[in-house]
Design an enzyme around this catalytic site. Structure first.
Site, PDB file in Angstrom:
ATOM      1  N   LYS A   1     -63.061 -20.750 -51.642  1.00  0.00           N
ATOM      2  CA  LYS A   1     -64.132 -21.369 -50.861  1.00  0.00           C
ATOM      3  C   LYS A   1     -64.510 -20.580 -49.610  1.00  0.00           C
ATOM      4  O   LYS A   1     -65.576 -20.806 -49.020  1.00  0.00           O
ATOM      5  CB  LYS A   1     -63.731 -22.793 -50.468  1.00  0.00           C
ATOM      6  CG  LYS A   1     -63.585 -23.759 -51.631  1.00  0.00           C
ATOM      7  CD  LYS A   1     -64.936 -24.223 -52.129  1.00  0.00           C
ATOM      8  CE  LYS A   1     -64.802 -25.394 -53.095  1.00  0.00           C
ATOM      9  NZ  LYS A   1     -66.102 -25.951 -53.487  1.00  0.00           N
TER      10      LYS A   1
ATOM     11  N   SER B   1     -62.636 -32.067 -49.639  1.00  0.00           N
ATOM     12  CA  SER B   1     -61.270 -32.585 -49.720  1.00  0.00           C
ATOM     13  C   SER B   1     -60.279 -31.597 -49.135  1.00  0.00           C
ATOM     14  O   SER B   1     -59.093 -31.893 -49.024  1.00  0.00           O
ATOM     15  CB  SER B   1     -60.900 -32.885 -51.180  1.00  0.00           C
ATOM     16  OG  SER B   1     -60.822 -31.690 -51.927  1.00  0.00           O
TER      17      SER B   1
END
Length: 316
Positions: free
Chosen positions: A50, A75
């Protein structure tokens, strides 16, 4: 004007990321007698792929947008990617995270300097929480998978893998939550088959591809240990990129994911979190075809220590 991600954007993202981060290893792995390749994105500075999308999105903010700051929903791994990029670029970041996110991810996001706003999962709409924050404070939403720059940034992993392999992969097997990585890889490697893997009962992207429209998770969706792969639906931008490009989606069980975590520890000396092991789980279970040009994405290593210890000891 709506912006759409494209191959040229993925190439630009790959150049930008190569200037600040070394490539993650592409490791040979023998599965069922076939030697294929594992892209170890768990070894990124934040422990997940990410960081790619976070960096590319924030790098493309205008000066006015940078001053306003960013808001993201995650999350944990997208949270850390955005927080890492924000700290490096001097941008204020607020991250909306589920109260039940692994503590290691909450702590790491805060340690990177981001403000964390918690919400209850299930029960609260995380996108609504983010929208309220932006309405109250201002800021730019950095969506975890439905943002064109984020998609291009994630796709940079495909450019990197192809360069390391010396040719385009025949197929790429990718862990899939909302479809940001899968869409980016589809743009990065137009001649490679894209296999997306989701947790059993959370295959919202696979179902959407089969139906030709967005499909939402029901209130009775099962629990899964893959906390990073639980968006309730994909976005139109992801579905648009993947339609006609992705192979039929496959699912993996929690037991198959735990087996993959143990296998990676024993055979590759890699620590992988459950969501980051989904693609490897599908390969080990024989749910996807393998050949010598196959690249398996291992997407994250931010495992909860206690849960990971139980998995390794077969206590789960």
């Amino acid at each position: 004007m709506t912006r759409f991600p494209d191959h040229a954007g993925v190439i630009d993202a790959a150049r930008s990321i190569a200037a600040i981060l070394p490539p993650t290893p592409l490791l040979p792995a023998e599965i069922g007698g076939t030697v294929c390749w594992v892209k170890a994105e768990n070894l990124q500075p934040i422990g997940a792929f990410k960081i790619r999308g976070g960096w590319w999105r924030l790098s493309n903010l205008t000066p006015e947008e940078r001053r306003a700051g960013v808001v993201a929903v995650s999350s944990g791994n997208h949270a850390q990617g955005v927080a890492w990029a924000a700290r490096r670029l001097g941008i204020a970041a607020t991250i909306v995270m589920p109260r039940d996110a692994p503590e290691v991810k909450l702590a790491s996001t805060r340690a990177l300097g981001a403000e964390v706003v918690l919400y209850d999962r299930p029960g609260e709409d995380r996108d609504a929480v983010a929208a309220r924050l932006i309405a109250e404070r201002g800021g730019v939403l950095v969506h975890a998978f439905g943002d064109p720059w984020v998609i291009e940034g994630q796709g940079s992993a495909g450019i990197e893998a192809a360069a390391q392999l010396g040719r385009a992969p025949t197929r790429i097997i990718a862990c899939c939550g909302g479809g940001g990585l899968a869409a980016g890889l589809a743009l990065a490697c137009p001649d490679s088959a894209i296999h997306l893997v989701e947790p059993e009962g959370w295959d919202m992207v696979g179902q959407a591809l089969a139906a030709g429209e967005i499909v939402h998770a029901g209130p009775d969706a099962p629990r899964t240990i893959c906390d990073a792969l639980q968006p309730t639906a994909t976005k139109p931008i992801n579905l648009n990129v993947l339609s006609g490009r992705a192979e039929p989606g496959v699912t993996v069980t929690d037991a198959e994911v735990r087996h993959a975590q143990r296998w990676a520890f024993a055979h590759l000396q890699l620590v992988i979190e459950p969501g980051g092991a989904a693609a490897l789980a599908a390969a080990l279970a024989g749910n996807v075809p393998l050949d010598e040009g196959t690249v398996i994405m291992v997407t994250g290593g931010n495992a909860d220590p206690a849960a990971y210890a139980r998995t390794l000891s077969h206590a789960d």
